[in-house]
Write an enzyme that holds these catalytic residues in place. Structure first.
Site, mmCIF file in Angstrom:
data_model
loop_
_atom_site.group_PDB
_atom_site.id
_atom_site.type_symbol
_atom_site.label_atom_id
_atom_site.label_comp_id
_atom_site.label_asym_id
_atom_site.label_seq_id
_atom_site.Cartn_x
_atom_site.Cartn_y
_atom_site.Cartn_z
ATOM 1 N N ALA A 1 72.828 28.488 -13.170
ATOM 2 C CA ALA A 1 72.220 29.170 -14.602
ATOM 3 C C ALA A 1 74.003 30.727 -13.883
ATOM 4 C CB ALA A 1 72.159 29.980 -14.848
ATOM 5 N N HIS B 1 77.414 36.473 -10.247
ATOM 6 C CA HIS B 1 78.009 35.625 -9.140
ATOM 7 C C HIS B 1 79.461 35.112 -9.224
ATOM 8 C CE1 HIS B 1 73.559 33.910 -11.339
ATOM 9 N NE2 HIS B 1 73.622 33.811 -10.054
ATOM 10 N N GLN C 1 59.546 30.222 -4.436
ATOM 11 C CA GLN C 1 59.779 31.613 -4.101
ATOM 12 C C GLN C 1 59.192 32.233 -5.608
ATOM 13 O OE1 GLN C 1 64.045 32.014 -4.016
ATOM 14 N NE2 GLN C 1 64.023 33.551 -5.425
HETATM 15 O O1 PAF Z 1 69.069 36.390 -5.521
HETATM 16 C C1 PAF Z 1 68.872 34.639 -6.149
HETATM 17 O O2 PAF Z 1 69.112 34.020 -6.759
HETATM 18 C C2 PAF Z 1 67.876 33.782 -4.955
HETATM 19 O O3 PAF Z 1 66.769 34.520 -4.425
HETATM 20 C C3 PAF Z 1 68.793 33.376 -4.135
HETATM 21 C C4 PAF Z 1 68.923 34.606 -2.747
HETATM 22 C C5 PAF Z 1 69.729 32.565 -4.205
HETATM 23 C C6 PAF Z 1 67.210 33.062 -2.953
HETATM 24 O O4 PAF Z 1 66.451 31.467 -3.667
#
Ligand code: PAF
Length: 282
Positions: A32, A37, A61
């Site tokens: 997304a 990013h 997570q």
């Molecule tokens: O920040 C994120 O998008 C996530 O926590 C990561 C670092 C890609 C780990 O899944």
């Protein structure tokens, strides 16, 4: 841009780059993708000869009942943005590649992982530390670029890399914000329009709080007032705190110096995280 979903293909590409003496940068993401990013990808480009961006919505997570199923996904859009940004390889492992049947090893971070997000979301940083360590090993990156928006996550990753002697550099980039100041986040897409209109009150409160601390206002009073103001503006405040930047320990009373303001607050069922540096004059 190469797209790899299996470890063999990823290893063939990164192995060839390493053999040719090319420096590899990794940008770990959950997809997304937004301008924040893409700023990480641009920084990765500046720091290395080959850029790998991973897209993996990491189940480890997310806590039971969190937004794993509702987490925004847009693979085609993400790949188009990465191509445009000059990424060399998109790494899209499936959950079975990341966590093969029988996988039983995790990284359990302590120190900066304790408290705040660690307390609100028990096990979250175990998932982050485990997947990031796997991504570092899989890609054999020389450098990995993260956003400062998830400040505590960045400190946890730095701690894990130092503690495990992992041979890569971790770079943090300042938060990219929308025109009204709201920190860009993939989860912002899930804000209801009336909540999106109100969301920039969070960074505004943080800025006002930082100005008050820099002017010598006692931290306890200023924090309590800002929490109350956010609650009055309709936020469910999980925490708003002044901390030591690297350890996330509460900022010691009466100390002048460079601290960090960190906050997590809910609008509807979307949790917003934000943080800014704060000079404290005691
Ligand atoms: O920040 C994120 O998008 C996530 O926590 C990561 C670092 C890609 C780990 O899944």
């Amino acid at each position: 841009m190469r797209i790899e979903r299996e470890l063999e293909g990823l290893r063939a590409a990164t192995g060839a780059w390493r053999a040719a003496g090319r420096r590899i940068a990794l940008v770990p993401t959950m997809g997304a993708l937004h301008a924040g990013h893409l700023a990480l990808v641009a920084e990765a480009r500046r720091r290395a000869d080959a850029v790998v961006t991973s897209i993996f919505v990491n189940p480890l997570q997310f806590l039971p009942g969190e937004d794993l199923d509702r987490y925004p996904r847009d693979e085609a859009g993400d790949l188009a943005k990465l191509r445009e940004a000059g990424c060399d390889l998109a790494w899209l492992p499936t959950p079975a590649v990341m966590y093969p049947p029988g996988a039983a090893t995790v990284i359990e971070p302590a120190g900066p992982a304790e408290g705040w997000e660690g307390a609100e979301r028990p096990g979250h940083f175990r998932g982050v530390a485990t997947v990031c360590t796997k991504l570092f090993m899989m890609t054999r990156a020389d450098v990995a670029v993260f956003g400062e928006k998830d400040w505590q996550q960045l400190q946890v990753i730095r701690r894990v890399v130092a503690d495990l002697h992992l041979p890569l550099e971790i770079v943090g980039l300042p938060t990219v914000r929308d025109t009204d100041g709201l920190a860009l986040s993939s989860r912002n897409q899930r804000l209801a329009p009336e909540h999106r209109a109100r969301a920039a009150a969070l960074p505004r409160r943080l800025d006002a709080l930082a100005a008050a601390l820099a002017a010598g206002r006692p931290a306890g009073d200023a924090l309590a007032e800002a929490r109350a103001a956010l609650a009055a503006e309709g936020f469910g405040v999980d925490y708003l705190a002044l901390v030591v930047p690297e350890t996330l320990a509460p900022w010691p009373g009466g100390q002048t110096g460079e601290a960090r303001l960190i906050a997590a607050a809910r609008l509807g069922d979307v949790r917003l995280l934000d943080n800014i540096p704060a000079r404290v004059l005691a």
